[in-house]
Motif scaffolding. Sequence first.
Motif, PDB file in Angstrom:
ATOM      1  N   ARG A 252       0.824  -1.211   0.000  1.00  0.00           N
ATOM      2  CA  ARG A 252       0.000   0.000   0.000  1.00  0.00           C
ATOM      3  C   ARG A 252       0.860   1.264   0.000  1.00  0.00           C
ATOM      4  O   ARG A 252       0.485   2.273  -0.605  1.00  0.00           O
ATOM      5  CB  ARG A 252      -0.921   0.026   1.223  1.00  0.00           C
ATOM      6  CG  ARG A 252      -1.912  -1.104   1.334  1.00  0.00           C
ATOM      7  CD  ARG A 252      -2.825  -1.231   0.126  1.00  0.00           C
ATOM      8  NE  ARG A 252      -3.522   0.018  -0.177  1.00  0.00           N
ATOM      9  CZ  ARG A 252      -4.279   0.203  -1.245  1.00  0.00           C
ATOM     10  NH1 ARG A 252      -4.414  -0.756  -2.136  1.00  0.00           N
ATOM     11  NH2 ARG A 252      -4.885   1.354  -1.437  1.00  0.00           N
ATOM     12  N   ASP A 271      -7.812   1.465 -11.589  1.00  0.00           N
ATOM     13  CA  ASP A 271      -7.767   0.876 -10.262  1.00  0.00           C
ATOM     14  C   ASP A 271      -6.337   0.509  -9.901  1.00  0.00           C
ATOM     15  O   ASP A 271      -5.536   0.128 -10.769  1.00  0.00           O
ATOM     16  CB  ASP A 271      -8.650  -0.374 -10.200  1.00  0.00           C
ATOM     17  CG  ASP A 271     -10.131  -0.038 -10.332  1.00  0.00           C
ATOM     18  OD1 ASP A 271     -10.523   1.045  -9.865  1.00  0.00           O
ATOM     19  OD2 ASP A 271     -10.871  -0.851 -10.909  1.00  0.00           O
ATOM     20  N   ALA A 273      -4.130  -1.788  -6.870  1.00  0.00           N
ATOM     21  CA  ALA A 273      -4.318  -2.790  -5.830  1.00  0.00           C
ATOM     22  C   ALA A 273      -3.017  -3.516  -5.565  1.00  0.00           C
ATOM     23  O   ALA A 273      -2.110  -3.539  -6.407  1.00  0.00           O
ATOM     24  CB  ALA A 273      -5.403  -3.796  -6.241  1.00  0.00           C
ATOM     25  N   THR A 274      -2.929  -4.106  -4.396  1.00  0.00           N
ATOM     26  CA  THR A 274      -1.858  -5.054  -4.098  1.00  0.00           C
ATOM     27  C   THR A 274      -2.393  -6.463  -4.371  1.00  0.00           C
ATOM     28  O   THR A 274      -3.596  -6.662  -4.573  1.00  0.00           O
ATOM     29  CB  THR A 274      -1.416  -4.960  -2.633  1.00  0.00           C
ATOM     30  OG1 THR A 274      -2.512  -5.372  -1.786  1.00  0.00           O
ATOM     31  CG2 THR A 274      -1.024  -3.527  -2.271  1.00  0.00           C
ATOM     32  N   ASP A 277      -4.953  -7.207  -1.878  1.00  0.00           N
ATOM     33  CA  ASP A 277      -6.253  -6.604  -2.163  1.00  0.00           C
ATOM     34  C   ASP A 277      -7.064  -7.494  -3.106  1.00  0.00           C
ATOM     35  O   ASP A 277      -8.281  -7.633  -2.972  1.00  0.00           O
ATOM     36  CB  ASP A 277      -6.083  -5.222  -2.812  1.00  0.00           C
ATOM     37  CG  ASP A 277      -5.494  -4.201  -1.863  1.00  0.00           C
ATOM     38  OD1 ASP A 277      -5.691  -4.342  -0.646  1.00  0.00           O
ATOM     39  OD2 ASP A 277      -4.828  -3.269  -2.336  1.00  0.00           O
ATOM     40  N   LEU A 278      -6.388  -8.084  -4.082  1.00  0.00           N
ATOM     41  CA  LEU A 278      -7.084  -8.908  -5.071  1.00  0.00           C
ATOM     42  C   LEU A 278      -7.476 -10.268  -4.520  1.00  0.00           C
ATOM     43  O   LEU A 278      -8.585 -10.756  -4.767  1.00  0.00           O
ATOM     44  CB  LEU A 278      -6.193  -9.114  -6.300  1.00  0.00           C
ATOM     45  CG  LEU A 278      -5.900  -7.886  -7.165  1.00  0.00           C
ATOM     46  CD1 LEU A 278      -4.942  -8.267  -8.290  1.00  0.00           C
ATOM     47  CD2 LEU A 278      -7.177  -7.314  -7.746  1.00  0.00           C
TER      48      LEU A 278
END
Length: 692
Positions: A252, A271, A273-274, A277-278
Amino acid sequence: MPAEIMPDVLTAERAHLAAAREALRRMREHAASLSADMAADWVSRKYLEALLDQRVAALADHPDTPLFFGRLDRDAEQARESPDDEPGASRESGDPDEGAGLPMIYVGRRHVHDDGGDRRPLVLDWRAPVCRAFYQAGPADTMGWRLRRRFGFHGGELTAFEDEPLDAPVHTSALLTAEIERPRTGPMRDIVATIQPEQDVIVRADLGRTVCVQGAPGTGKTAVGLHRAAYLLFTHRERLARSGVLIVGPNRAFLAYISSVLPALGEVRVDQATVDDLLGAPTGAEPAGASAVKGDARMAEVLRKALWRHIRKPEEGLVYTSGVAKYRVADHEVREIAAGLRGTTRYAAGRDMFAQRLAHRILVQMERRGGAPDDRVQDQVVRSRPMKALLEAVWPKVTPEIVLHGLLADADTLHAAARGVLTDEEQAAILWPKPPRSHRSAKWTAADRALLDELADLIERTRSLGHLVVDEAQDLSAMQLRSLGRRCAAGSATVLGDIAQGTTPWSARSWDEVLGHLGQEGEVTELAVGFRVPGSVLDFAAGLLPHIASGLAAPRSLRPGTGALTVRRTDALEEDAADTARGLLELEGTVGLIVPDAAVLAYSVALAAAGVEHGVLDTESTGEDERLQVVPATLAKGLEFDHVVVAEPAAIAAAEERGLARLYVVLTRAVTSLTVLHAEPLPDQLPAAPHA
């Protein structure tokens, strides 16, 4: 060409900048005045409102950011051959012919036009095809242009310009060098004014191509990946608006660091994301050996076997009653249908097809008895109690969590699925020593999350995006890469990283390996010339390369960096680090104090005791409100600071299995200066450096 020599030219350029800003203001006001009330229904109105809001956001003017950074003047002969009113020449942003007939164009971060009848472009978006010449034109190919002009800015104020005749030998641009070396404050900024020809080729690669960039520290690989996303959104806006673009970063803090780049270029629908996150944040931990086995690509076969083992042979057939009539499908017919579907499609789709084919057998019997069943009758058969009971007995509904819990909690189940795939030792490494009572109470690790995602795709297909940008891809496990690959299975990818900076136990040893796990065929491009890291710093860190990535050539920097490296031994590490950081704060730019993870608190306390204001990076916070940040070594990847202080390299190297690679990352975060402080001897693999 210094501005003081030609003040009239500078005055004219400032006037053009003012006119462009005023035109952008009017464009934004016009977009804000549009109403969504014309929409036919509530859903359409909400969708249109969102589009209008995004359009207004994309037209925002940032006073501290120059609206344009360059200009191209066409050859007089070329200008006569391509007049302004050339048939087919368009004035709409993004059209292929945009600016094609203009004798002069201004290159900037977004399209700006006046509000006259012909909507004359005042600034062209750097991504427009005609603007490619700003980055590529030179003596070998002027591309029809005569002159390239670069502008110098301070904040949003135009302060200087520099002219470069395109048919003359290439010279080093003072303004370009100054922009590259400009001190860093806040998050990463865009590099549209400084994109180099070799970077531009990557940025403008076609959407259908997957591009893999092996980039040494300071080569701008992350910025190149972000700018490629911006370019693709500009060139294929409608297509990517439907399918989506996703940026995947290592943590993050990194995503916060890069978060301002695309909005500054007018792209607000991307978008970020890490992997966590996914796939879902881990709730448990496990030994590195277990994670390494779970991250291996062979686990895909183990999971496939484990899932399809849930299908069982029927003990009896199907009996369906309609009124006084009974219809039967014998057990051998049920086995035949199940066997024909097993493993040929996704698990959930196969379950539905299994029920439909059984129902069809019933309908055939009804027709033979003189009935005329339709689709509604078939649906009734599918939803009937006997069918549901048979489905649960033969082809039960499962979730990824149920399957993985059953696999990792039971040695016999694991052995049956992993036989011939994993060794006994590997099976023992991933088997839970104390299994949770159910999947609901399981504590899933980061490696487990990738396995769950694999199972989810085996059960139901994962939605694919139009384009995926993956940074620090060398650090992802094979199973994590497979998870990302599914998200661009129908699209393309930009894969970024540095094999030398691989710091996880499963770090890739080659880009062919990474692309294979992603399921993508792509070209590997190497960026080996650094623009940001001083040469003396890069040379010092590059001494580690033979020990961490022997196949890579040593990177080189365009900046000698004389005096940028200081190595000092001290018996009072924390106090010396605090004093050094305080002194660096008197200079311009940001300061990063990078320390072993276990020592973050101690250094923060030392800074506080010395009265030095600072932030502390963690996985959720960038600490960007403070010019000085204390950075755990494991979070330094992808970040950069004007001045870096590295405390105790030996402790950083000893903290993990690939600690030397981590140290290589840490030592290459500096843009202006690097100070290395140590109490223990430096690792033997580092080259000798003069001590202060």
